[in-house]
Design a protein around this motif. Structure first.
Motif, PDB file in Angstrom:
ATOM      1  N   TYR A 115       4.200   7.291  -8.124  1.00  0.00           N
ATOM      2  CA  TYR A 115       4.192   6.866  -6.729  1.00  0.00           C
ATOM      3  C   TYR A 115       5.414   7.358  -5.957  1.00  0.00           C
ATOM      4  N   ASP A 116       6.332   8.009  -6.663  1.00  0.00           N
ATOM      5  CA  ASP A 116       7.466   8.652  -6.001  1.00  0.00           C
ATOM      6  C   ASP A 116       7.200  10.137  -5.785  1.00  0.00           C
ATOM      7  N   ARG A 117       5.945  10.517  -5.886  1.00  0.00           N
ATOM      8  CA  ARG A 117       5.565  11.922  -5.763  1.00  0.00           C
ATOM      9  C   ARG A 117       4.702  12.106  -4.522  1.00  0.00           C
ATOM     10  N   THR A 118       4.944  13.199  -3.797  1.00  0.00           N
ATOM     11  CA  THR A 118       4.199  13.505  -2.583  1.00  0.00           C
ATOM     12  C   THR A 118       3.561  14.875  -2.718  1.00  0.00           C
ATOM     13  N   PHE A 168       0.819  -1.209   0.000  1.00  0.00           N
ATOM     14  CA  PHE A 168       0.000   0.000   0.000  1.00  0.00           C
ATOM     15  C   PHE A 168       0.859   1.266   0.000  1.00  0.00           C
ATOM     16  N   GLN A 169       1.933   1.251   0.781  1.00  0.00           N
ATOM     17  CA  GLN A 169       2.792   2.433   0.835  1.00  0.00           C
ATOM     18  C   GLN A 169       3.488   2.673  -0.501  1.00  0.00           C
ATOM     19  N   THR A 170       3.780   1.595  -1.219  1.00  0.00           N
ATOM     20  CA  THR A 170       4.564   1.707  -2.448  1.00  0.00           C
ATOM     21  C   THR A 170       3.738   2.137  -3.642  1.00  0.00           C
ATOM     22  N   VAL A 171       2.538   1.564  -3.796  1.00  0.00           N
ATOM     23  CA  VAL A 171       1.783   1.768  -5.029  1.00  0.00           C
ATOM     24  C   VAL A 171       0.350   2.232  -4.763  1.00  0.00           C
ATOM     25  N   GLY A 172       0.064   2.630  -3.535  1.00  0.00           N
ATOM     26  CA  GLY A 172      -1.281   3.079  -3.204  1.00  0.00           C
ATOM     27  C   GLY A 172      -1.596   4.459  -3.743  1.00  0.00           C
ATOM     28  N   ASP A 173      -2.866   4.685  -4.097  1.00  0.00           N
ATOM     29  CA  ASP A 173      -3.281   6.010  -4.546  1.00  0.00           C
ATOM     30  C   ASP A 173      -3.441   6.928  -3.338  1.00  0.00           C
ATOM     31  N   ALA A 174      -3.942   8.153  -3.580  1.00  0.00           N
ATOM     32  CA  ALA A 174      -4.031   9.141  -2.506  1.00  0.00           C
ATOM     33  C   ALA A 174      -4.878   8.644  -1.349  1.00  0.00           C
ATOM     34  N   GLY A 175      -5.979   7.941  -1.652  1.00  0.00           N
ATOM     35  CA  GLY A 175      -6.849   7.440  -0.597  1.00  0.00           C
ATOM     36  C   GLY A 175      -6.185   6.353   0.224  1.00  0.00           C
ATOM     37  N   ILE A 176      -5.545   5.412  -0.435  1.00  0.00           N
ATOM     38  CA  ILE A 176      -4.882   4.319   0.273  1.00  0.00           C
ATOM     39  C   ILE A 176      -3.735   4.855   1.115  1.00  0.00           C
ATOM     40  N   GLN A 177      -2.960   5.783   0.562  1.00  0.00           N
ATOM     41  CA  GLN A 177      -1.844   6.356   1.320  1.00  0.00           C
ATOM     42  C   GLN A 177      -2.348   7.047   2.580  1.00  0.00           C
ATOM     43  N   HIS A 178      -3.459   7.766   2.452  1.00  0.00           N
ATOM     44  CA  HIS A 178      -4.025   8.458   3.606  1.00  0.00           C
ATOM     45  C   HIS A 178      -4.473   7.464   4.671  1.00  0.00           C
ATOM     46  N   THR A 214       2.486 -13.271  -2.070  1.00  0.00           N
ATOM     47  CA  THR A 214       2.113 -12.890  -0.709  1.00  0.00           C
ATOM     48  C   THR A 214       0.941 -11.916  -0.731  1.00  0.00           C
ATOM     49  N   LEU A 215      -0.135 -12.272  -0.036  1.00  0.00           N
ATOM     50  CA  LEU A 215      -1.217 -11.336   0.226  1.00  0.00           C
ATOM     51  C   LEU A 215      -0.742 -10.448   1.372  1.00  0.00           C
ATOM     52  N   ASP A 216      -0.426  -9.211   1.054  1.00  0.00           N
ATOM     53  CA  ASP A 216       0.262  -8.331   1.991  1.00  0.00           C
ATOM     54  C   ASP A 216      -0.703  -7.539   2.868  1.00  0.00           C
ATOM     55  N   GLN A 217      -1.633  -6.796   2.234  1.00  0.00           N
ATOM     56  CA  GLN A 217      -2.496  -5.892   2.983  1.00  0.00           C
ATOM     57  C   GLN A 217      -3.903  -5.867   2.384  1.00  0.00           C
TER      58      GLN A 217
END
Length: 475
Positions: free
Chosen positions: A426-429, A87-97, A119-122
């Motif tokens: 995904y490297d953008r904040t 989720f942290q790596t490829v999540g959109d704005a909602g998932i990151q939040h 692997t089912l991660d999250q």
């Protein structure tokens, strides 16, 4: 396989290893294991996950530093996934939040079949969208069946629209997120089955399909914290140019902002118009489609995430539009309708390709002062600073205009030799919630290079403001 099981597997390999470890190393490992939480009896919250991961990392670092790794141990270590990173790596704005608020559940369940481990991660579900993050080696691609075949709730197939995103990690792994928008609400608590039966493996530049059975099962609990539902009965209705929109509900969660509405639209907006299959090859057609943006009471547009719709014969279409979550205090939204127009070239078989050639402009990028570059009708992009580091380059910039979530990624850097420096979205904040300001990481660039910025010229599609609908919220 969760952290506890990884720990047991490592411990088992150490116990069976013929290498005798010094007492100091053995004592330190035993101390780490004694502090691992019991994941089998408690729902692991974010702090437990981070602590367990940190313990395992410290343990592995100590083992490698001392040089005591048996062949069997090395085999186990190579299989350990990057726990909780999807989720942290490829999540959109909602998932990151949601991740920042500690609302995502880390599952860490690994299934291996035909020599392929996934692997089912999250997992996270907020009542509007079910998101599933997985980790797998970068040489495989999951071949996706239909969404109703891929997920089940309490044994029942789920009818849902589906989207996804993927990104390669630095350690030879890949993170993939599948996002499902169910057509009907799921239970507050349910057993999720997630499965697929085919992958594609890249071997020596060739793709090989592998049939197998990768089946995951995990409990899911719907997020209730921070969820607000505002129903409209009767619906809020606007009509113009043969378009009728009737908003029935707005739902805000830590993961998404959902607007549900019924839609009647003229035939010109139907991309499945009869007769398209007989359009001669090479002929240009003009494609119209309705799109939507959601403005908060501060006048800022929320990032669009997805849109799904269903329709029964003779009835209005039921549309669900998902946007990024609200991060500031707002009292209302405005749903705005956009007429997106594209020129398409027929391939002669009923399918079409884009017929418009993107226009690109270039500007010298000074290293010490901001520069503003036009992005066509849509607006402009302002580059505020550039910072060169050994392993990466940081750019801070702001987009201003009518298409902020198109403008924000429509550029790259080039040097005098034409070498391009691009970035992963995904490297953008986003560094400000009251403007479209971003900080992005690009590859390392020598600080003495002469750089220019390449910017796509973007059109601004028509906003049908006669269809604007004010949506007050239950706050």
């Amino acid at each position: 396989m969760n952290e506890q099981l990884w720990g047991r597997k490592i411990q088992s390999e150490l116990d069976s290893s013929s290498i005798a470890l010094p007492a100091l190393v053995r004592d330190r490992m035993d101390g780490v294991y004694s502090q691992l939480p019991d994941f089998a009896t408690k729902r692991a919250n974010r702090k437990r996950i981070l602590w367990a991961s940190a313990c395992v990392i410290l343990l592995l670092a100590g083992i490698f530093a001392m040089g005591f790794v048996s062949p069997a141990m090395a085999k186990v270590l190579r299989q350990i996934p990057v726990i909780g990173s999807a989720f942290q790596t490829v999540g959109d704005a909602g998932i990151q939040h949601a991740v920042e608020r500690g609302l995502a559940s880390t599952v860490d369940q690994t299934v291996e079949d035909e020599g392929v481990a996934v692997t089912l991660d999250q997992v996270i579900y907020d009542g509007t969208r079910l998101s599933i993050g997985i980790l797998h080696s970068s040489d495989i691609t999951i071949l996706i069946p239909g969404s109703s075949e891929m997920i089940r709730a309490d044994g029942r197939e789920i009818n849902a629209s589906m989207g996804g995103s993927t990104k390669a990690l630095a350690d030879g792994m890949t993170a993939t997120i599948y996002k499902f928008t169910p057509t009907e609400p799921l239970p507050e608590r349910f057993k999720l089955d997630f499965h697929f039966n085919e992958v594609s493996m890249n071997k020596d530049g060739r793709s090989e399909k592998i049939a197998g059975n990768w089946w995951f099962t995990t409990p899911v609990v719907k997020i209730t914290e921070g969820v607000t539902v505002t129903p409209f009965d009767p619906p809020l209705i606007r009509e113009h140019d043969g378009i009728r929109i009737a908003v029935t509900e707005v739902t805000t969660t830590p993961l998404t902002t959902q607007v549900a509405f019924e839609l009647v639209e003229p035939a010109m907006f139907d991309s499945m118009l009869p007769g398209r299959e007989v359009v001669p090859k090479g002929e240009i057609v003009v494609d119209h489609r309705l799109d939507y943006e959601l403005l908060d009471s501060n006048g800022l547009s929320l990032e669009p995430l997805s849109m799904s719709w269903s329709q029964k014969a003779g009835e209005p279409a039921k549309v669900v539009a998902l946007f990024a979550p609200v991060t500031m205090d707002v009292q209302s939204f405005t749903l705005r309708t956009i007429d997106r127009v594209d020129k398409m070239r027929s391939r002669g078989d009923g399918s079409f390709d884009g017929a418009s050639t993107p226009q690109i402009s270039y500007a010298e990028l000074p290293l010490d002062t901001p520069i503003s570059v036009k992005q066509g009708e849509a607006g402009e992009i302002v580059f505020k600073s550039i910072l060169f580091e050994k392993d990466q380059t940081w750019i801070e910039y702001e987009v201003r205009g009518t298409e902020p979530y198109i403008q924000d990624g429509a550029w790259w850097l080039e040097n005098d030799e034409g070498e391009q420096y691009r970035f992963d979205r995904y490297d953008r904040t986003r560094v400000s919630q009251d403007s479209y300001d971003y900080k992005v990481k690009l590859p390392a660039i020598p600080s003495n290079e002469s750089l220019k910025v390449a910017v796509y010229q973007i059109k601004s599609d028509e906003r049908k403001k006669q269809l604007d609908i004010q949506l007050p919220l239950n706050r």
